[in-house]
Design a protein around this motif. Structure first.
Motif, short mmCIF file in Angstrom:
data_model
loop_
_atom_site.label_atom_id
_atom_site.label_comp_id
_atom_site.label_asym_id
_atom_site.label_seq_id
_atom_site.Cartn_x
_atom_site.Cartn_y
_atom_site.Cartn_z
N ILE A 26 0.84 -1.21 0.00
CA ILE A 26 0.00 0.00 0.00
C ILE A 26 0.87 1.26 0.00
CG2 ILE A 26 -1.59 1.33 1.45
CD1 ILE A 26 -2.99 -1.33 2.09
N ALA A 27 2.01 1.18 0.71
CA ALA A 27 2.92 2.33 0.74
C ALA A 27 3.36 2.67 -0.68
CB ALA A 27 4.13 2.01 1.61
N LEU A 28 3.71 1.63 -1.45
CA LEU A 28 4.11 1.85 -2.84
C LEU A 28 2.93 2.34 -3.67
CD1 LEU A 28 6.26 -1.35 -3.35
CD2 LEU A 28 7.07 0.97 -3.72
N LEU A 29 1.81 1.64 -3.51
CA LEU A 29 0.64 1.90 -4.34
C LEU A 29 0.11 3.32 -4.14
CD1 LEU A 29 -1.30 0.38 -6.28
CD2 LEU A 29 -2.82 0.17 -4.31
N GLN A 30 0.06 3.77 -2.86
CA GLN A 30 -0.51 5.09 -2.60
C GLN A 30 0.39 6.19 -3.12
OE1 GLN A 30 -3.55 5.88 -1.77
NE2 GLN A 30 -3.98 3.70 -1.77
N ALA A 31 1.70 5.96 -3.06
CA ALA A 31 2.62 6.95 -3.65
C ALA A 31 2.36 7.02 -5.16
CB ALA A 31 4.07 6.55 -3.38
N TYR A 32 2.16 5.85 -5.76
CA TYR A 32 1.88 5.77 -7.20
C TYR A 32 0.57 6.47 -7.54
CZ TYR A 32 0.45 3.63 -11.60
OH TYR A 32 0.01 3.42 -12.87
N VAL A 33 -0.47 6.18 -6.73
CA VAL A 33 -1.79 6.75 -7.00
C VAL A 33 -1.76 8.27 -6.87
CG1 VAL A 33 -4.13 6.92 -6.08
CG2 VAL A 33 -3.10 4.69 -6.39
N PHE A 34 -1.09 8.74 -5.81
CA PHE A 34 -1.01 10.19 -5.60
C PHE A 34 -0.35 10.86 -6.80
CE2 PHE A 34 0.30 14.17 -3.73
CZ PHE A 34 -0.67 14.44 -2.78
N THR A 35 0.72 10.22 -7.30
CA THR A 35 1.47 10.82 -8.41
C THR A 35 0.69 10.74 -9.70
OG1 THR A 35 3.33 9.83 -7.28
CG2 THR A 35 3.80 10.93 -9.34
N ILE A 36 0.09 9.57 -9.97
CA ILE A 36 -0.58 9.42 -11.27
C ILE A 36 -1.83 10.31 -11.33
CG2 ILE A 36 -2.10 7.43 -10.83
CD1 ILE A 36 -0.88 6.43 -13.62
N LEU A 37 -2.50 10.50 -10.19
CA LEU A 37 -3.65 11.41 -10.21
C LEU A 37 -3.18 12.83 -10.47
CD1 LEU A 37 -5.95 9.98 -7.41
CD2 LEU A 37 -6.43 10.13 -9.84
N SER A 38 -2.05 13.19 -9.89
CA SER A 38 -1.49 14.52 -10.18
C SER A 38 -1.22 14.65 -11.67
CB SER A 38 -0.20 14.75 -9.40
OG SER A 38 -0.45 14.56 -8.03
N CYS A 39 -0.68 13.58 -12.27
CA CYS A 39 -0.39 13.59 -13.71
C CYS A 39 -1.68 13.75 -14.51
CB CYS A 39 0.31 12.30 -14.13
SG CYS A 39 2.01 12.22 -13.64
N ILE A 40 -2.72 13.05 -14.10
CA ILE A 40 -3.99 13.11 -14.84
C ILE A 40 -4.59 14.51 -14.74
CG2 ILE A 40 -6.37 12.25 -14.83
CD1 ILE A 40 -5.12 9.49 -14.08
N TYR A 41 -4.53 15.12 -13.54
CA TYR A 41 -5.04 16.49 -13.39
C TYR A 41 -4.24 17.43 -14.27
CZ TYR A 41 -7.36 14.58 -9.24
OH TYR A 41 -8.12 13.84 -8.39
N LEU A 42 -2.92 17.18 -14.33
CA LEU A 42 -2.05 18.02 -15.16
C LEU A 42 -2.44 17.86 -16.63
CD1 LEU A 42 0.33 19.88 -14.70
CD2 LEU A 42 1.85 17.95 -15.07
N HIS A 43 -2.75 16.64 -17.00
CA HIS A 43 -3.19 16.39 -18.38
C HIS A 43 -4.46 17.17 -18.70
CE1 HIS A 43 -5.78 14.21 -21.25
NE2 HIS A 43 -4.66 14.18 -21.96
N ASP A 44 -5.41 17.14 -17.76
CA ASP A 44 -6.67 17.87 -17.95
C ASP A 44 -6.40 19.35 -18.15
OD1 ASP A 44 -8.15 15.65 -17.85
OD2 ASP A 44 -9.02 16.01 -15.87
N ALA A 45 -5.47 19.88 -17.34
CA ALA A 45 -5.19 21.31 -17.42
C ALA A 45 -4.53 21.67 -18.74
CB ALA A 45 -4.29 21.72 -16.26
N ILE A 46 -3.68 20.77 -19.25
CA ILE A 46 -2.94 21.09 -20.48
C ILE A 46 -3.78 20.81 -21.71
CG2 ILE A 46 -0.95 20.40 -21.85
CD1 ILE A 46 0.58 20.15 -19.22
N HIS A 47 -4.47 19.67 -21.72
CA HIS A 47 -5.22 19.29 -22.93
C HIS A 47 -6.72 19.47 -22.80
CE1 HIS A 47 -1.51 17.60 -24.43
NE2 HIS A 47 -1.37 16.92 -23.31
N MET A 48 -7.20 19.86 -21.64
CA MET A 48 -8.64 19.86 -21.32
C MET A 48 -9.16 18.43 -21.51
SD MET A 48 -9.46 23.51 -21.15
CE MET A 48 -11.20 23.42 -21.37
#
Lengths: 247, 164
Positions: A224-246
């Motif tokens: 879970i320690a690994l997974l939650q770090a991954y989830v936190f980062t990938i969600l940040s990436c997805i939000y970033l994608h939304d902001a850049i590409h809508m």
């Protein structure tokens, strides 16, 4: 049995106050400093030899680098390159916070990612940054996030509130997901540990059962320690994608 | 829960900002460029090696082509040498044949001439013999010597009558 909540208690190690603001160096601060030191040492010492064929440590550093670089490339695209250091730091900081929290470190042993104020601050930075990037790139057109093009005007009444809620709940879900996972995991570990001690002290055999369970949960918690770090980062990436590409 | 105790929000946030900013600076200035450089260098070296391999392959192909060209050339040369030699030999043989047949035909001609000569001589002899024989026959039958001139004319007429 020890109180399972006690492990989340912050203990000031060096009380500091600057202009009425409490900036005491606590066990949490110590773990943050330790994380930064370990991350930096790990990433710099491992590639010191600059080997063409990497050794164990060097390949691990390279794996982290390429993992985050690949995640950013796949989810954000080439525009995401300039945010790579931030996303990478975020991932490493959360990952080391989670993993070091699993270690029985004397005196300062603490999981800073189990504190909602820490995770919320990080989530808020991501949220604010993403929103600023979105408006900077698209101007007022970024407001289209809340009412997609082509949707019938009549649906605006339902759609806009839903989109607004989903957008503004992002930092909360991001923060609470990490904080809750860490907190609950550590409580379960503490409770199971208490069972092992209390049952094992009186009867040898019954203590084995919670011990086996505790071992399994420990392995799970590392996952879970690994997974939650991954989830936190990938969600940040997805939000970033939304902001850049809508959408 | 201690998480919701606002007493430590300030130090938590302060140290979070401090450590995270430090981490960000360390990552951007030290760690990430180092790892990136290692990865770039490896990629460059791999590309270099691939280029070198392609170059060596091209060289090997050129060498094979040159070898095949040389082989074809020497084969053609050998062919021409053989052809030349066989042409020379056949022309020589032809010439010798021609010379030989000329010589033979000459000899044949000479032989024929000799034969003709011998034949004329023999025919002349035949006339003499015939005159002798006719004289003797005349002598025996009539018992008197025949006139030599008349005999000769008679034999000549007889010979002419027989086409000889």
């Amino acid at each position: 049995m020890a109180n399972p909540i006690e492990q989340f208690k912050i203990q000031p190690l060096v009380p500091l106050k600057v202009g009425g603001l409490d900036i005491s160096f606590t066990n949490s601060s110590a773990m943050m400093v330790l994380s930064v030191c370990l991350i930096t040492l790990f990433l710099t010492l491992s590639v010191r030899s600059r080997a063409l064929v990497p050794g164990r440590w060097q390949s691990m550093a390279e794996v982290f680098y390429e993992f985050i670089a690949g995640m950013l490339r796949e989810n954000v695209g080439s525009e995401g390159r300039k945010y790579f250091p931030f996303i990478f730091s975020l991932f490493m900081f959360v990952l080391f916070g989670n993993l070091l929290g699993m270690m029985p470190i004397p005196v300062i042993g603490f999981t800073y990612t189990s504190h909602v104020i820490v995770t919320f601050a990080m989530a808020l930075v991501v949220f604010t940054g993403v929103t600023v990037i979105g408006f900077a790139r698209h101007g007022t057109h970024y407001l289209r996030m809340f009412f997609p093009e082509g949707a019938p005007i009549a649906t605006a009444v339902i759609l806009i509130p839903i989109e607004l809620i989903s957008y503004f709940s992002r930092p909360f879900s991001l923060a609470v997901r990490l904080f809750a996972n860490m907190t609950v995991g550590h409580i379960i570990l503490k409770v199971m540990g208490g069972f092992v001690v209390s049952l094992g002290a009186f009867y040898l055999v019954p203590g084995v059962v919670p011990f086996a369970f505790l071992s399994a949960v420990t392995v799970l918690e590392f996952g879970i320690a690994l997974l939650q770090a991954y989830v936190f980062t990938i969600l940040s990436c997805i939000y970033l994608h939304d902001a850049i590409h809508m959408h | 829960m201690p998480q919701f105790d606002p007493t430590f929000f300030a130090p938590q946030l302060f140290w979070l900002v401090l450590t995270f900013v430090t981490l960000y600076i360390l990552m951007t200035s030290v760690a990430l460029p180092k790892i990136g450089a290692v990865l770039d260098e490896r990629q460059r070296k791999i590309d270099d090696n691939l280029d070198k391999a392609a170059q060596l392959k091209a060289e090997a192909e050129a060498a094979v082509a040159a070898y095949e060209k040389a082989l074809a050339e020497s084969r053609a040369h050998a062919h021409s040498v053989i052809k030349e030699a066989s042409d020379r030999l056949s022309s020589e043989a032809e010439e010798r044949n021609r010379a030989l047949s000329a010589k033979l035909s000459e000899q044949i001609k000479a032989g024929e001439a000799r034969i003709g000569e011998a034949k004329t001589k023999a025919l002349a002899n035949v006339r003499d013999v015939a005159i002798d024989v006719a004289g003797s026959v005349f002598d025996r039958l009539i018992g008197a010597n025949a006139d030599a001139a008349k005999l000769e004319t008679a034999v000549a007429t007889a010979l002419k009558e027989h086409g000889k």
